[in-house]
Design a protein around this motif. Structure first.
Motif, mmCIF file in Angstrom:
data_model
loop_
_atom_site.group_PDB
_atom_site.id
_atom_site.type_symbol
_atom_site.label_atom_id
_atom_site.label_comp_id
_atom_site.label_asym_id
_atom_site.label_seq_id
_atom_site.Cartn_x
_atom_site.Cartn_y
_atom_site.Cartn_z
ATOM 1 N N ILE A 130 20.104 -48.327 -21.082
ATOM 2 C CA ILE A 130 19.829 -48.647 -19.684
ATOM 3 C C ILE A 130 18.743 -47.736 -19.118
ATOM 4 O O ILE A 130 17.955 -48.147 -18.261
ATOM 5 C CB ILE A 130 21.111 -48.595 -18.833
ATOM 6 N N LEU A 133 15.454 -49.207 -20.329
ATOM 7 C CA LEU A 133 15.087 -50.366 -19.515
ATOM 8 C C LEU A 133 14.592 -49.923 -18.138
ATOM 9 O O LEU A 133 13.603 -50.450 -17.612
ATOM 10 C CB LEU A 133 16.287 -51.296 -19.359
ATOM 11 N N HIS A 136 10.958 -49.030 -17.522
ATOM 12 C CA HIS A 136 10.010 -50.119 -17.258
ATOM 13 C C HIS A 136 9.926 -50.446 -15.772
ATOM 14 O O HIS A 136 8.967 -51.072 -15.323
ATOM 15 C CB HIS A 136 10.404 -51.367 -18.044
ATOM 16 N N GLU A 140 13.629 -44.366 -14.307
ATOM 17 C CA GLU A 140 14.390 -43.760 -15.403
ATOM 18 C C GLU A 140 15.171 -42.530 -14.964
ATOM 19 O O GLU A 140 16.354 -42.383 -15.289
ATOM 20 C CB GLU A 140 13.453 -43.388 -16.554
ATOM 21 N N LEU A 168 16.973 -53.057 -12.298
ATOM 22 C CA LEU A 168 16.225 -53.813 -13.307
ATOM 23 C C LEU A 168 15.781 -55.175 -12.796
ATOM 24 O O LEU A 168 15.044 -55.888 -13.489
ATOM 25 C CB LEU A 168 17.073 -54.001 -14.567
ATOM 26 N N VAL A 175 11.068 -57.224 -21.786
ATOM 27 C CA VAL A 175 11.258 -55.783 -21.917
ATOM 28 C C VAL A 175 12.469 -55.481 -22.796
ATOM 29 O O VAL A 175 12.529 -54.416 -23.427
ATOM 30 C CB VAL A 175 11.409 -55.089 -20.545
ATOM 31 N N VAL A 176 13.428 -56.403 -22.840
ATOM 32 C CA VAL A 176 14.603 -56.203 -23.681
ATOM 33 C C VAL A 176 14.181 -56.114 -25.144
ATOM 34 O O VAL A 176 14.655 -55.245 -25.897
ATOM 35 C CB VAL A 176 15.626 -57.331 -23.474
ATOM 36 N N VAL A 179 12.434 -52.746 -25.778
ATOM 37 C CA VAL A 179 13.387 -51.639 -25.867
ATOM 38 C C VAL A 179 14.130 -51.682 -27.189
ATOM 39 O O VAL A 179 14.339 -50.638 -27.831
ATOM 40 C CB VAL A 179 14.354 -51.679 -24.675
ATOM 41 N N ARG A 180 14.529 -52.872 -27.613
ATOM 42 C CA ARG A 180 15.275 -52.987 -28.870
ATOM 43 C C ARG A 180 14.448 -52.444 -30.028
ATOM 44 O O ARG A 180 14.995 -51.818 -30.954
ATOM 45 C CB ARG A 180 15.660 -54.448 -29.118
#
Length: 320
Positions: A130, A133, A136, A140, A168, A175-176, A179-180
């Motif tokens: 999280i 994410l 982005h 953060e 978010l 963006v998912v 991040v992955r």
């Protein structure tokens, strides 16, 4: 006469332990009969993606007959304290030496099939998704502060999750995927899972994070169960909401019990591992509850701690 527990002492291989093997043996021998000892060593390992080092470790495993597990744990904790190794109740900030003693019930080590249920963020993987994410969205630091408070047990997890996910809203769903691709497994994670699968054991992960990140990781590792929160996506963007019930500490314990029941396993044959307050209930319920590089809120409650950045130490505790 039968073996009732195994006492496992782990420390960094590049440092002399504060607690000697003789002192540990003496500390537990008045509670039962030490019938065997086995030295433990493991080389340095590296995470496959980032090559982040997990330190080499050494140690000792003692087999003890006719001893009470809780009494052994109290004696081991007292021996560490006498040797000057700070426990979680004495940590200031992240202070920890990497040296710990776990007392593992023989029933767990002798179970022909075991179930391991792990948290994901800061346990199976090195990051907090999280926060990645939120980066982005330029939020953060704000989200990281809330995450830390929630993992210390200072905030209701569900409420804190909703508040963090709200920031978010409006981010593109892509963006998912970004991040992955940045996620890295904890050092030793792949080795642990390979060893469990080779032994015919079962593995589940249950996360307060997000299924969009978790499912591909679970598929890659060949895990048996995977549950997490579901990020809502509409018109190609995150809405700032999750779909369905939040996976909180009560839910994590519920899945541990459900999966054990589905597999026909007693709780004595289960292991639960995590790093924060959201993992407390499943760690307490499992046959062996493990705190991995954990916040004090969990570390003081767990049956065993791993204070080295190596998840495969869990396999040593479980006899894998």
């Amino acid at each position: 006469m039968q073996i009732t527990a195994y006492v496992v002492h782990i420390h960094r291989a590049d440092a002399s332990p504060a607690l000697s093997s003789g002192a540990l043996t003496a500390a537990v021998s008045h509670l039962g009969t030490v019938v065997g000892s086995e030295p433990l060593t493991a080389p340095q390992v590296y995470d496959d993606a980032t090559h982040a080092p997990g330190v080499a470790y050494a140690g000792l495993r003692l087999a003890v007959e006719d001893a009470d597990v809780d009494s052994l744990r109290a004696a081991a904790a007292a021996a560490l304290d006498a040797a000057g190794v700070p426990g979680p109740d004495k940590w200031e900030g992240p202070e920890r030496t990497g040296e710990s003693v776990a007392v593992v019930p023989a029933a767990l080590l002798q179970a022909p099939t075991k179930l391991l249920v792990m948290d994901v963020d800061s346990t199976l993987i090195q990051q907090e998704v999280i926060e990645m994410l939120a980066a982005h969205a330029g939020r953060e630091e704000e989200v990281a502060a809330v995450t830390e408070a929630a993992m210390r047990g200072e905030l209701d997890f569900a409420q804190s999750l909703h508040a963090r996910v709200e920031v978010l809203a409006g981010l593109e769903a892509s963006v998912v995927d970004s991040v992955r691709e940045q996620v890295a497994f904890s050092p030793g994670a792949r080795d642990l899972i390979r060893a469990l699968r080779a032994g015919g054991h079962r593995i589940g992960v249950v996360s307060g994070g997000f299924i969009q990140i978790l499912k591909p990781l679970a598929d890659e590792l060949g895990l048996d169960f995977a549950v997490a929160n579901d990020l809502e996506i509409a018109d190609g963007r995150l809405t700032g909401r999750v779909v369905g019930d939040v996976v909180d500490r009560a839910a994590k314990e519920g899945f541990l019990r459900r999966w054990a029941d589905e597999l026909g396993l007693p709780l004595e044959a289960t292991i639960a591992a995590g790093d924060g307050a959201n993992d407390l209930d499943m760690v307490r319920a499992a046959g062996l509850g493990v705190a991995y590089c954990a916040k004090p809120a969990l570390a003081v409650e767990a049956d065993a701690r791993i204070d080295l950045p190596r998840l495969d130490v869990l396999g040593v505790y479980a006899g894998i």
